[in-house]
Structure formats: structure tokens, C-alpha cells
Design a protein around this motif. Structure first.
Motif, mmCIF file in Angstrom:
data_model
loop_
_atom_site.group_PDB
_atom_site.id
_atom_site.type_symbol
_atom_site.label_atom_id
_atom_site.label_comp_id
_atom_site.label_asym_id
_atom_site.label_seq_id
_atom_site.Cartn_x
_atom_site.Cartn_y
_atom_site.Cartn_z
ATOM 1 N N LEU A 70 -8.728 -22.605 18.897
ATOM 2 C CA LEU A 70 -8.119 -22.938 17.611
ATOM 3 C C LEU A 70 -7.135 -24.095 17.736
ATOM 4 C CD1 LEU A 70 -7.522 -19.339 16.248
ATOM 5 C CD2 LEU A 70 -9.327 -20.940 15.589
ATOM 6 N N ARG A 71 -6.447 -24.151 18.866
ATOM 7 C CA ARG A 71 -5.476 -25.230 19.076
ATOM 8 C C ARG A 71 -6.156 -26.590 19.050
ATOM 9 N NH1 ARG A 71 -0.241 -25.498 21.403
ATOM 10 N NH2 ARG A 71 0.219 -27.504 22.361
ATOM 11 N N ASP A 74 -6.404 -27.417 15.352
ATOM 12 C CA ASP A 74 -5.210 -27.286 14.516
ATOM 13 C C ASP A 74 -4.644 -28.659 14.162
ATOM 14 O OD1 ASP A 74 -2.830 -26.652 13.282
ATOM 15 O OD2 ASP A 74 -2.333 -25.045 14.679
ATOM 16 N N SER A 75 -4.655 -28.976 12.897
ATOM 17 C CA SER A 75 -4.175 -30.285 12.441
ATOM 18 C C SER A 75 -2.685 -30.459 12.715
ATOM 19 C CB SER A 75 -4.446 -30.454 10.940
ATOM 20 O OG SER A 75 -3.807 -29.421 10.196
ATOM 21 N N GLU A 76 -1.917 -29.360 12.645
ATOM 22 C CA GLU A 76 -0.479 -29.459 12.890
ATOM 23 C C GLU A 76 -0.195 -29.821 14.343
ATOM 24 O OE1 GLU A 76 1.775 -26.133 11.621
ATOM 25 O OE2 GLU A 76 0.971 -26.149 9.578
ATOM 26 N N GLU A 96 -9.832 -24.515 7.260
ATOM 27 C CA GLU A 96 -8.407 -24.441 7.560
ATOM 28 C C GLU A 96 -7.883 -23.020 7.350
ATOM 29 O OE1 GLU A 96 -5.026 -26.132 9.031
ATOM 30 O OE2 GLU A 96 -6.699 -27.425 8.435
ATOM 31 N N LEU A 99 -9.183 -20.818 10.186
ATOM 32 C CA LEU A 99 -8.448 -21.146 11.422
ATOM 33 C C LEU A 99 -7.081 -20.461 11.426
ATOM 34 C CD1 LEU A 99 -8.029 -24.530 13.233
ATOM 35 C CD2 LEU A 99 -5.998 -23.274 12.510
ATOM 36 N N ARG A 100 -6.347 -20.620 10.335
ATOM 37 C CA ARG A 100 -4.991 -20.080 10.284
ATOM 38 C C ARG A 100 -4.996 -18.557 10.292
ATOM 39 N NH1 ARG A 100 -1.978 -23.158 12.152
ATOM 40 N NH2 ARG A 100 -2.085 -24.813 10.589
ATOM 41 N N GLN A 103 -5.788 -17.431 13.800
ATOM 42 C CA GLN A 103 -4.647 -17.775 14.649
ATOM 43 C C GLN A 103 -3.503 -16.772 14.462
ATOM 44 O OE1 GLN A 103 -2.680 -21.554 13.659
ATOM 45 N NE2 GLN A 103 -2.969 -22.176 15.793
ATOM 46 N N TRP A 135 3.604 -18.322 8.922
ATOM 47 C CA TRP A 135 2.345 -18.567 8.225
ATOM 48 C C TRP A 135 1.970 -17.456 7.260
ATOM 49 C CZ3 TRP A 135 0.693 -19.689 13.798
ATOM 50 C CH2 TRP A 135 0.919 -21.034 14.098
#
Length: 224
Positions: A70-71, A74-76, A96, A99-100, A103, A135
Motif C-alpha cells: 500500500l505504501r 499511497d499518494s501522501e 484511493e 487503499l486507505r 491501510q 484517517w
């Protein structure tokens, strides 16, 4: 509540180090985003199965592997690494969200795994629980675990805040009530200790003033 177990929502000390190796991963270009997301979700599911079997070591391994995948998406995370390695694809809102969600579940369950250890790393439990709350605000399990960790670290006031929030959501949860009571009792002891300290300081001040007054009186008499 840990009692509350590892639902779909688990750390090993080497997690951060392992995850930090991800920036150079190139698998994203070789696999589709959906394939990677499904891979991570499958690892999380396997981790949940290991948790239910109380095989926490294997559960931790699966959750970390999922987070590594996932990392890389990850856009962040990748925002701060722009210019290093291959470009990551832009995720759709649906991707997205998946993913979140995966995560957050992994971090939540990592915290649950840590609390099952004989020697608990409460600082890391708190770290992962706060990530979940960042989150997913209001997550009851994360609030509970953050409260337990904060209490064990020594901050009863903050622990009470987390546990009070968790109690509002789960008023009948025995573990939440038990730790909330522990936090309140610790705060009460700290208040009593503080009051006793101030009483001692005040008594000492009065005693010093009294002795000084006696000495001044004696001095006048001796002068006569």
C-alpha cells in the motif's frame, strides 16, 4: 475491549524500517493498481485469520507486507518522494478509498497484535492507533487502544479523554469501563498527592513565619 480482537480493522518493532525501504519499489509499474490493492487486501485477510488463531507473529508479518504494498501506492507518501524512482499512477477515488480502508485496518490490527504481547510497546500501540484516528475519526477500537496505551505511558488525563469517547460509543464494554475507571482513579490519586504537597508547602511556610516571629520577639527582649 481487546479483547475486542482483530476485526477487519494489527506492529512489530521493525515495521517502520521495513516500510521505509518501499520508496524504491518498482513493482507498481509491473502490476496494475487493482492487482496490488487486491494483493494487500488478501494479505490483510490472511493476517486476520492468523490473529484469530492467536498466531500473532504471522499476523504481524501479513499486515506489514500489506502495508508495504500500500505504501508504494499511497499518494501522501509518494508526494514527498517526487522525483525519486518511477512515477506512481494516479488512483481513482474508488482505489484511493480501498487503499486507505485496507491501510487503516492493518494499522488497527497491528495495535491489537501488540497488545497481546508479553512486553507491550505502548508507544507504538499509540502511534498506530493515532494513525487510525487520523484517517478514521471516532473509531472505537482505536480510541480504546489509544486510551490504554496513553494510560500505561503515564498520561491519565489524555487517556481519560480517549476512553470517555470510546465509552460513549460502547457504554456496555467491560474493558472500556475498566480502563476508564483506572484512568479516573489515577487522576484522583494524582490530585490527592498534589493537594498533600501544597498542604505541606503551606504548613512549612506557616512554620517558618512563626519561627521568624518568635526570633524577632526574643531579640527585642534581649535588647532590653
Amino acid at each position: 475491549m481487546e479483547a475486542a480482537g482483530a476485526d477487519d480493522s494489527l506492529d512489530v518493532q521493525g515495521a517502520a524500517a521495513a516500510e521505509s525501504s518501499l520508496p524504491g519499489r518498482r513493482q507498481t509499474s509491473a502490476k496494475s493498481v487493482w492487482t496490488l490493492l487486491e494483493e494487500a487486501a488478501q494479505m490483510k485477510t490472511e493476517g486476520n485469520s492468523f490473529y484469530k488463531e492467536k498466531n500473532f507473529r504471522s499476523a504481524i508479518g501479513r499486515y506489514h507486507r500489506a502495508l508495504l504494498v500500500l505504501r508504494s501506492l499511497d499518494s501522501e507518501v509518494m508526494k514527498s518522494l517526487k522525483g525519486f524512482g518511477p512515477e506512481r499512477p494516479v488512483l481513482t477515488p474508488e482505489q484511493e478509498a480501498l487503499l486507505r480502508s485496507t491501510q487503516v485496518d492493518c494499522y488497527n490490527n497491528l495495535a491489537a497484535c501488540l497488545l497481546q504481547r508479553q512486553n507491550v510497546d505502548y508507544a507504538r500501540v499509540l502511534e498506530y492507533s493515532l494513525l487510525v484516528l487520523q484517517w478514521r475519526p471516532g473509531d472505537v477500537k482505536a480510541l480504546y487502544r489509544a486510551g490504554v496505551a496513553t494510560l500505561e505511558i503515564g498520561d491519565a488525563q489524555t487517556a481519560k479523554q480517549y476512553l470517555t469517547q470510546a465509552s460513549k460509543e460502547q457504554p456496555n464494554d467491560a474493558n472500556v469501563r475498566r480502563h476508564l475507571q483506572r484512568a479516573e482513579e489515577k487522576l484522583k490519586r494524582e490530585l490527592q498527592k498534589e493537594k498533600a504537597m501544597y498542604r505541606g508547602m503551606f504548613s512549612s511556610s506557616l512554620k517558618d513565619d512563626s519561627e521568624e516571629e518568635i526570633n524577632q520577639t526574643n531579640g527585642v527582649g534581649e535588647g532590653v
